[in-house]
Design a protein around this motif. Structure first.
Motif, short mmCIF file in Angstrom:
data_model
loop_
_atom_site.label_atom_id
_atom_site.label_comp_id
_atom_site.label_asym_id
_atom_site.label_seq_id
_atom_site.Cartn_x
_atom_site.Cartn_y
_atom_site.Cartn_z
N UNK A 96 59.57 45.05 58.61
CA UNK A 96 58.02 44.92 58.03
C UNK A 96 58.37 43.63 57.04
N UNK A 97 56.89 43.15 56.95
CA UNK A 97 56.88 42.11 56.01
C UNK A 97 55.67 42.65 55.09
N UNK A 98 55.90 42.17 53.88
CA UNK A 98 54.77 42.51 52.46
C UNK A 98 54.47 41.28 51.86
N UNK A 99 53.34 41.34 51.87
CA UNK A 99 52.65 40.06 50.61
C UNK A 99 51.97 40.95 49.37
N UNK A 100 52.44 40.83 48.34
CA UNK A 100 51.89 41.41 47.06
C UNK A 100 51.03 40.25 46.73
N UNK A 101 49.95 40.55 46.14
CA UNK A 101 48.72 39.80 45.84
C UNK A 101 48.47 40.34 44.28
N UNK A 102 48.25 39.10 43.45
CA UNK A 102 47.78 39.09 42.00
C UNK A 102 46.85 37.99 41.79
N UNK A 103 45.77 38.14 41.03
CA UNK A 103 44.81 37.41 40.41
C UNK A 103 45.50 36.18 39.54
N UNK A 104 45.55 35.23 39.56
CA UNK A 104 46.11 33.93 38.89
C UNK A 104 44.73 33.14 38.26
N UNK A 105 44.30 33.72 37.17
CA UNK A 105 43.00 32.74 36.77
C UNK A 105 42.08 32.83 37.95
N UNK A 109 47.62 34.75 43.78
CA UNK A 109 49.01 34.28 43.76
C UNK A 109 49.65 35.31 44.73
N UNK A 110 50.35 34.97 45.69
CA UNK A 110 50.91 36.05 47.07
C UNK A 110 52.43 35.59 46.97
N UNK A 111 53.23 36.64 47.11
CA UNK A 111 54.52 36.79 47.11
C UNK A 111 55.16 37.64 48.41
N UNK A 112 55.87 36.83 49.15
CA UNK A 112 56.28 37.69 50.48
C UNK A 112 57.72 38.21 50.40
N UNK A 113 57.89 39.27 51.19
CA UNK A 113 59.25 39.87 51.21
C UNK A 113 59.51 40.52 52.58
N UNK A 114 60.65 40.89 53.08
CA UNK A 114 60.77 41.53 54.45
C UNK A 114 61.93 42.49 54.43
N UNK A 133 67.64 31.96 53.87
CA UNK A 133 66.65 30.95 53.96
C UNK A 133 65.83 30.93 55.23
N UNK A 134 66.05 31.20 56.23
CA UNK A 134 65.23 31.13 57.62
C UNK A 134 64.35 32.32 57.18
N UNK A 135 64.32 33.69 56.70
CA UNK A 135 63.34 34.58 56.44
C UNK A 135 62.52 34.03 55.36
#
Length: 269
Positions: A96-105, A109-114, A133-135
């Motif tokens: 799985x891959x996940x992108x967490x999203x938050x409002x920034x002004x 902002x999106x932050x990815x993980x796997x 690094x490659x992930x």
């Protein structure tokens, strides 16, 4: 997590520009992190979900706060991953891959993980994070392709900077063969290209003697440029072949929101 697991998920992420031993960019958090300027979270979630679909992933969750996608994995890859995590009494691993999203002004902002997960014989779910690094580069590439921009404070210790600001990219005939031609519509003042003598209107057809048929090959040539070493550009200028040489520079750190560098077109006004 063994290296084999990472190899399998990297292959499933699809075409990963900049992937390799080194991080394409170092964000302030050290994680795969980008901003989507002047955006709504729901719209960004849609763009990231669409990018998952473009890479043949299955959308598990598509909310304004997160996007989760399952990476396709065949029987052979599943067996390899299962062997790598050392558990033959579990279900076929899922990635799985996940992108967490938050409002920034006004931005998002999106932050990815796997990660990879398996279900044990008694029903417990085991998760193993995927790092390296490659992930990281693959996640950054997914966000950038979806329209993400680098956060302020992001640095590029492993990336050469040639200073191409805007370009018109079209098939071009060079020495009797068709290649990708990158015509400069603008250049960064003091960038490697401008220091080499490139001009607006030049069409780049090779880097260090190597042409490129598409953008993946262009970025591959760029990745091979060594910071501080001479780099040779071949351009077509008014129908003539011109050779340009300069020392490759390191890409500068992003210094603020909407970070921009001085452009040659502005200097010429």
């Amino acid at each position: 997590m063994k290296k084999l697991v990472a190899i399998c998920v990297i292959a499933s992420l699809g075409s990963v520009a900049h992937a390799g031993k080194d991080m394409v960019a170092v964000t302030p958090s050290g994680l795969a992190d980008m901003a989507f300027p002047s955006s709504e979270a729901a719209a960004v979630a849609g763009k990231l979900a669409n990018e998952c679909m473009n890479r043949r992933m299955t959308i598990v969750s598509n909310l304004p706060t997160e996007v989760v996608c399952e990476v396709p994995m065949g029987v052979v890859k599943g067996a390899l991953v299962q062997a790598a995590i050392g558990n033959s009494y579990s279900t076929t691993p899922r990635q799985f891959v996940r992108f967490a999203l938050v409002n920034l002004d006004a931005d998002v902002r999106a932050q990815g993980s796997a990660w990879v997960e398996t279900q044990m014989a008694l029903g417990q779910v085991r998760r193993e994070p995927l790092n390296g690094d490659a992930i990281y580069n693959g996640l950054m590439n997914m966000m950038e392709t979806a329209g993400g921009k680098y956060l302020s404070g992001t640095s590029f210790p492993n990336q050469a900077f040639i200073g191409k600001a805007l370009s018109d990219d079209q098939p071009t005939t060079f020495k009797g063969k068709t290649t990708l031609g990158i015509t400069f519509m603008d250049l960064v003042v003091g960038g490697t290209l401008q220091n080499a003598g490139a001009k607006i209107g030049d069409t780049l057809v090779s880097i260090n003697g190597k042409t490129f048929q598409n953008h993946d090959e262009f970025y591959d040539r760029l990745r091979r440029v060594v910071i501080g070493a001479p780099v040779k550009f071949t351009v077509i200028r008014e129908g003539k072949i011109v050779e340009l040489t300069s020392l490759a520079q390191q890409r500068p750190t992003i210094t603020g929101k909407g970070d921009s560098l001085p452009l040659l077109s502005e200097q010429q006004k």
